[in-house]
Scaffold this motif. Sequence first.
Motif, PDB file in Angstrom:
ATOM      1  N   GLU A  73       2.834 -17.025   0.131  1.00 12.05           N
ATOM      2  CA  GLU A  73       2.717 -18.481   0.239  1.00 12.05           C
ATOM      3  C   GLU A  73       1.405 -18.862   0.943  1.00 12.05           C
ATOM      4  O   GLU A  73       0.689 -19.767   0.514  1.00 12.05           O
ATOM      5  N   ALA A  74       1.070 -18.113   1.991  1.00 11.92           N
ATOM      6  CA  ALA A  74      -0.144 -18.435   2.754  1.00 11.92           C
ATOM      7  C   ALA A  74      -1.407 -18.265   1.919  1.00 11.92           C
ATOM      8  O   ALA A  74      -2.376 -18.986   2.111  1.00 11.92           O
ATOM      9  N   VAL A  75      -1.396 -17.318   0.987  1.00 17.62           N
ATOM     10  CA  VAL A  75      -2.611 -17.134   0.175  1.00 17.62           C
ATOM     11  C   VAL A  75      -2.546 -17.956  -1.123  1.00 17.62           C
ATOM     12  O   VAL A  75      -3.416 -17.855  -1.976  1.00 17.62           O
ATOM     13  N   LYS A  99      -3.571 -13.645   9.672  1.00 14.13           N
ATOM     14  CA  LYS A  99      -3.276 -15.021  10.116  1.00 14.13           C
ATOM     15  C   LYS A  99      -1.883 -15.445   9.667  1.00 14.13           C
ATOM     16  O   LYS A  99      -1.116 -16.025  10.418  1.00 14.13           O
ATOM     17  N   ALA A 100      -1.571 -15.111   8.405  1.00 15.65           N
ATOM     18  CA  ALA A 100      -0.293 -15.557   7.839  1.00 15.65           C
ATOM     19  C   ALA A 100       0.895 -14.963   8.600  1.00 15.65           C
ATOM     20  O   ALA A 100       1.926 -15.612   8.755  1.00 15.65           O
ATOM     21  N   LEU A 101       0.767 -13.736   9.081  1.00 13.96           N
ATOM     22  CA  LEU A 101       1.937 -13.062   9.675  1.00 13.96           C
ATOM     23  C   LEU A 101       1.953 -13.107  11.199  1.00 13.96           C
ATOM     24  O   LEU A 101       2.858 -12.558  11.827  1.00 13.96           O
ATOM     25  N   LYS A 102       0.945 -13.741  11.789  1.00 14.53           N
ATOM     26  CA  LYS A 102       0.819 -13.728  13.251  1.00 14.53           C
ATOM     27  C   LYS A 102       2.109 -14.189  13.937  1.00 14.53           C
ATOM     28  O   LYS A 102       2.623 -13.531  14.841  1.00 14.53           O
ATOM     29  N   LYS A 103       2.638 -15.324  13.484  1.00 15.90           N
ATOM     30  CA  LYS A 103       3.806 -15.889  14.157  1.00 15.90           C
ATOM     31  C   LYS A 103       5.016 -14.965  13.998  1.00 15.90           C
ATOM     32  O   LYS A 103       5.681 -14.611  14.964  1.00 15.90           O
ATOM     33  N   VAL A 153      10.683  -6.907   5.247  1.00 18.70           N
ATOM     34  CA  VAL A 153       9.484  -6.827   4.413  1.00 18.70           C
ATOM     35  C   VAL A 153       9.490  -7.949   3.374  1.00 18.70           C
ATOM     36  O   VAL A 153       8.459  -8.600   3.126  1.00 18.70           O
ATOM     37  N   GLU A 154      10.657  -8.205   2.792  1.00 17.82           N
ATOM     38  CA  GLU A 154      10.728  -9.240   1.750  1.00 17.82           C
ATOM     39  C   GLU A 154      10.310 -10.606   2.284  1.00 17.82           C
ATOM     40  O   GLU A 154       9.550 -11.334   1.654  1.00 17.82           O
ATOM     41  N   SER A 155      10.835 -10.945   3.495  1.00 17.22           N
ATOM     42  CA  SER A 155      10.493 -12.284   3.967  1.00 17.22           C
ATOM     43  C   SER A 155       9.041 -12.337   4.440  1.00 17.22           C
ATOM     44  O   SER A 155       8.363 -13.348   4.261  1.00 17.22           O
ATOM     45  N   LEU A 156       8.524 -11.246   4.992  1.00 14.67           N
ATOM     46  CA  LEU A 156       7.099 -11.240   5.371  1.00 14.67           C
ATOM     47  C   LEU A 156       6.209 -11.370   4.140  1.00 14.67           C
ATOM     48  O   LEU A 156       5.198 -12.075   4.146  1.00 14.67           O
ATOM     49  N   LEU A 157       6.612 -10.688   3.070  1.00 10.10           N
ATOM     50  CA  LEU A 157       5.816 -10.760   1.838  1.00 10.10           C
ATOM     51  C   LEU A 157       5.821 -12.192   1.301  1.00 10.10           C
ATOM     52  O   LEU A 157       4.774 -12.722   0.884  1.00 10.10           O
ATOM     53  N   ALA A 158       7.002 -12.837   1.337  1.00 16.88           N
ATOM     54  CA  ALA A 158       7.086 -14.222   0.848  1.00 16.88           C
ATOM     55  C   ALA A 158       6.150 -15.116   1.663  1.00 16.88           C
ATOM     56  O   ALA A 158       5.428 -15.954   1.108  1.00 16.88           O
ATOM     57  N   GLU A 159       6.148 -14.927   2.985  1.00 19.50           N
ATOM     58  CA  GLU A 159       5.248 -15.730   3.839  1.00 19.50           C
ATOM     59  C   GLU A 159       3.789 -15.483   3.482  1.00 19.50           C
ATOM     60  O   GLU A 159       2.990 -16.413   3.388  1.00 19.50           O
ATOM     61  N   LYS A 209      -1.175  -5.860  -5.906  1.00 24.43           N
ATOM     62  CA  LYS A 209      -0.894  -4.535  -5.331  1.00 24.43           C
ATOM     63  C   LYS A 209      -1.269  -4.449  -3.851  1.00 24.43           C
ATOM     64  O   LYS A 209      -0.528  -3.855  -3.073  1.00 24.43           O
ATOM     65  N   SER A 210      -2.386  -5.046  -3.456  1.00 23.61           N
ATOM     66  CA  SER A 210      -2.807  -4.836  -2.066  1.00 23.61           C
ATOM     67  C   SER A 210      -1.815  -5.470  -1.091  1.00 23.61           C
ATOM     68  O   SER A 210      -1.460  -4.856  -0.088  1.00 23.61           O
ATOM     69  N   LEU A 211      -1.306  -6.672  -1.400  1.00 26.19           N
ATOM     70  CA  LEU A 211      -0.280  -7.231  -0.514  1.00 26.19           C
ATOM     71  C   LEU A 211       0.990  -6.399  -0.586  1.00 26.19           C
ATOM     72  O   LEU A 211       1.705  -6.247   0.403  1.00 26.19           O
ATOM     73  N   GLY A 212       1.261  -5.840  -1.754  1.00 23.99           N
ATOM     74  CA  GLY A 212       2.455  -5.002  -1.945  1.00 23.99           C
ATOM     75  C   GLY A 212       2.497  -3.819  -0.989  1.00 23.99           C
ATOM     76  O   GLY A 212       3.575  -3.378  -0.586  1.00 23.99           O
ATOM     77  N   TYR A 213       1.348  -3.279  -0.624  1.00 22.15           N
ATOM     78  CA  TYR A 213       1.388  -2.189   0.368  1.00 22.15           C
ATOM     79  C   TYR A 213       0.992  -2.638   1.774  1.00 22.15           C
ATOM     80  O   TYR A 213       1.446  -2.089   2.764  1.00 22.15           O
TER      81      TYR A 213
END
Length: 677
Positions: A16-18, A95-99, A7-13, A53-57
């Motif tokens: 960064e994307a936004v 889009k950011a998490l697709k890969k 979750v941490e690395s997905l959140l970082a991605e 908050k919205s990205l947080g959940y």
Amino acid sequence: MPELPSVESLLAEAVEAVGGTQRPGQVEMALAVERAIRTGEHLAVQAGTGTGKSLGYLVPAVRHAVAEEATVVVSTATIALQRQLVDRDLPRLAKALKKSLGREPTFAILKGRRNYLCMHRVHSGAPDEPEDEGLFDPFAISRLGRDVKRLHEWSSDTETGDRDELVPGVSDQAWRQLSVSAKECLGVSKCPIGVDCFAERARAEAGRADVVVTNHALLAIDALEGYKVLPEHDLVIVDEAHDLVDRVTSVATAELSTAALAVAVRRCGRQIEDDVADQLSESGEGLEIVLSEMPIGRLDAMPRALSGALAAVRDAAHRCITALGPERKEDPEGAVGRKLALAMLDEIHDTSVRLLEAFDGDEAHRRDVVWLAGDFRDDSKPPTVKVAPLGVGGLLRERLFAPRTTVLTSATLTLGGTFDALARQWGLPASSQVRELDATATDKEPPSDLSAPRWSGMDVGSPFEHGRSGILYLARHLPTPGRDGLPQAYLDEIVELVNAAGGRTLGLFSSMRAAKQAAEAIRTRIEYPVLCQGEDSTAQLVKKFADDVRCCLFGTLSLWQGVDVPGDSLQLVIVDRIPFPRPDDPLASARQRAVEARGGNGFLTVAATHAALLLAQGAGRLLRSTNDKGVVAILDPRLATARYGGFLRASLPPFWTTHDPEVVRAALARLDDAASA
Ligand code: SF4
């Protein structure tokens, strides 16, 4: 499926994307949501404005949906947040998490059936009230006719049939002509439109999506009513959770009016014998006579005359339902008329039964509150009888928390420093612990009531430095507000504060009357424009207020929660009085009495909690971005002097506090100078 990134690395991605920056509160929140998903322990997260908050959940929710091929439901109270999620946050996140996720996560929006155009009604033209047909030509040059005509035209252009996409909108009356409630719908297997139906398409799309965005009303219907409207899901995220109880209460509220009875009689039309329909009509007349002689307000016992009238309505509705008989294989037009009549009759029958049973048993164990609602200035219309649940905690506990993991979040969930007040309303056991940002997620003892749902509360704080950016001004020297409008001293104080701030003021009033009185009184005494709610649509007023930094905007309830204006246009929030529920508010007063009947403190549990939540929301309008600065001025001296003042103050953001008007005016003038430079 290969192991997904953490979750941490997905959140970082995603961050960064936004183009954002990682914030500790957001990371803590994402990890806590991930833990809730893993353990099944419900979670309440207070996350201040600006936490992300919205990205947080969404990040842990999307990860879970993809990993488990499950559906996650996200519920919001407002259309604004729904739009933000569907139009902005989710597309960017997908889009950011697709890969990293191996595929692009999918999402859909789902609303109640009434929100979609019913193509069967568009084609069949089945009117809502058949005998009103002669009163107007639907295509005539009347507002209703024009709206219905527009809806017909729109029906061949729209891809979704979603009412919110129709701009400008149409009246409720026009929309009702071409939409159906869930109970009025023929059902996909019997409807000639079938799979081409907008509502069915939205449902099918939601069933395939990883994330389904919906509203609290539909969430409540799915949880409380006997039929499933949301796709199978194992995780619910309730955003804007401070509004959950009110929205669920609305869904669980029923009403009976003589107007509804008249519509039911018309809907029965020629489908049943005249004498059976006449009995329903007569029962409506009987109810009208009884209601027109009763005062508006809460009922603490069932008057004999009302009980007799309700029993007559119940029996007459039952006879009509029996006369309509079991479903027949008829042409679809006939089926629509029958379905519309049945839906209304069922509601009338069930509401009469519920009203008649509302006073069974002793007061401490009653579940419903009954009141007569209406306009006491207009005695040409008889009042409506309403019935609402005293509490929805039991329902939520059984139907929302028991079947699946629930995450509740909002900028305002702790009142008086704990989650207890809201947890109680949600049906969760109280726990005075508020887990702070640095606490570990496993340090909480299990609740002593082992049958109760397990949950934890977490306050991830706010990126704002409230103590440096905001002043809480408690006007201790002013008189206690009375019943006869705003005292002159309040108007003088408002003028001085607004002049010091150079406009830039949002006035939050406890009634429309007070907002208008203040606006009218100060317009002649200040040089800045003052807008008042009701003079235009609220969205337009907020836009004008945001665009003109010298402008003031005064209003009531929807402004307390709905204004998001960062920057120099809003540097002063004025609150006229502590927003306790009105003493004649039937639901709040009955809830207060019910708490007292069980030996609790009704005032603190109901009235002060209600006020604390609104005050926190109102004060939250001030700081909307990290550079914002300003003052929240509360004119009602009871916040500083009353015994319950401490509880209310502890529910507000930790601003620097003063009672000194000179200090406040000087601070506002400095802010004005800085903003004007
Ligand atoms: S399935 Fe229901 S909502 Fe859809 S078109 Fe048919 S009647 Fe209307």
